[in-house]
Motif scaffolding. Structure first.
Motif, short mmCIF file in Angstrom:
data_model
loop_
_atom_site.label_atom_id
_atom_site.label_comp_id
_atom_site.label_asym_id
_atom_site.label_seq_id
_atom_site.Cartn_x
_atom_site.Cartn_y
_atom_site.Cartn_z
N VAL A 71 0.93 -1.27 0.19
CA VAL A 71 0.04 0.00 0.08
C VAL A 71 0.75 1.15 0.02
O VAL A 71 1.87 1.35 0.99
N CYS A 72 0.87 1.78 -1.01
CA CYS A 72 1.50 3.32 -1.08
C CYS A 72 1.08 4.21 -0.20
O CYS A 72 0.00 4.66 -0.27
N PRO A 73 2.18 4.90 0.64
CA PRO A 73 1.70 5.82 1.52
C PRO A 73 1.28 7.25 1.07
O PRO A 73 0.61 8.11 1.61
N SER A 74 2.01 7.15 -0.39
CA SER A 74 1.29 8.83 -1.05
C SER A 74 -0.11 8.68 -1.55
O SER A 74 -0.73 9.71 -1.21
N CYS A 75 -0.38 7.52 -2.26
CA CYS A 75 -1.66 7.65 -3.08
C CYS A 75 -2.59 6.63 -2.28
O CYS A 75 -3.80 6.49 -2.77
N SER A 76 -1.94 5.87 -1.26
CA SER A 76 -2.91 5.10 -0.60
C SER A 76 -3.64 3.99 -1.33
O SER A 76 -4.65 3.53 -0.94
N VAL A 94 9.76 2.16 -5.96
CA VAL A 94 8.81 3.38 -6.35
C VAL A 94 7.32 2.71 -6.59
O VAL A 94 7.13 1.56 -6.90
N CYS A 95 6.31 3.66 -6.40
CA CYS A 95 4.95 3.23 -6.48
C CYS A 95 4.74 3.27 -7.99
O CYS A 95 4.98 4.57 -8.66
N ARG A 96 4.22 2.39 -8.78
CA ARG A 96 4.05 2.28 -10.13
C ARG A 96 2.82 3.15 -10.35
O ARG A 96 2.47 3.48 -11.46
N LYS A 97 1.82 3.51 -9.34
CA LYS A 97 0.80 4.27 -9.75
C LYS A 97 1.22 5.84 -9.83
O LYS A 97 0.69 6.46 -10.48
N CYS A 98 1.81 6.23 -8.62
CA CYS A 98 2.06 7.77 -8.64
C CYS A 98 3.49 8.07 -8.68
O CYS A 98 3.88 9.31 -8.62
N ASN A 99 4.22 7.26 -8.84
CA ASN A 99 5.65 7.22 -8.93
C ASN A 99 6.60 7.84 -7.91
O ASN A 99 7.61 8.15 -7.88
ZN ZN Z 1 1.41 5.67 -5.01
#
Ligand code: ZN
Length: 107
Positions: A71-76, A94-99
């Motif tokens: 679970v990405c802390p930036s975009c959850s 890195v998160c592949r959704k929000c980088n």
């Molecule tokens: Zn993210």
């Protein structure tokens, strides 16, 4: 392995699908993780000496890493993990959704 001990993850498959928890143990050699409070099973154990009483114990069972996502802390969002190299040449997840960079979990 892309999932580390201490990561917040969401379960994608299985009876606890949709639940989130923290990775308590990871087993890179078998590709499994144990997540706190997820995939519990009741074990009926016999007493084995004074320090190990018998009874019904709830135990967290390992999950396959392919069935959980960080679970990405930036975009959850439950995101796939990519990599990049920072200025010092260090591999960063890195998160592949929000980088956004994914923080390294503290043990
Ligand atoms: Zn993210």
């Amino acid at each position: 392995m892309k999932i580390r001990k201490g990561d917040q993850v969401r379960v994608l498959q299985g009876k606890d699908r949709g639940k989130e928890g923290r990775v308590a143990f990871s087993f890179p050699e078998t590709g499994k993780v144990i997540v706190d409070g997820i995939n519990t099973a009741k074990r009926h154990t016999k007493p084995r000496g004074a320090d190990k009483p018998g009874g019904i114990i709830t135990k967290d069972m390992p999950l396959d890493v392919s069935n959980v996502a960080v679970v990405c802390p930036s975009c959850s969002k439950a995101a796939r993990v990519g990599y990049r190299f920072d200025a010092a040449g260090t591999k960063v997840r890195v998160c592949r959704k929000c980088n956004a960079d994914l923080p390294e979990p503290k043990e």
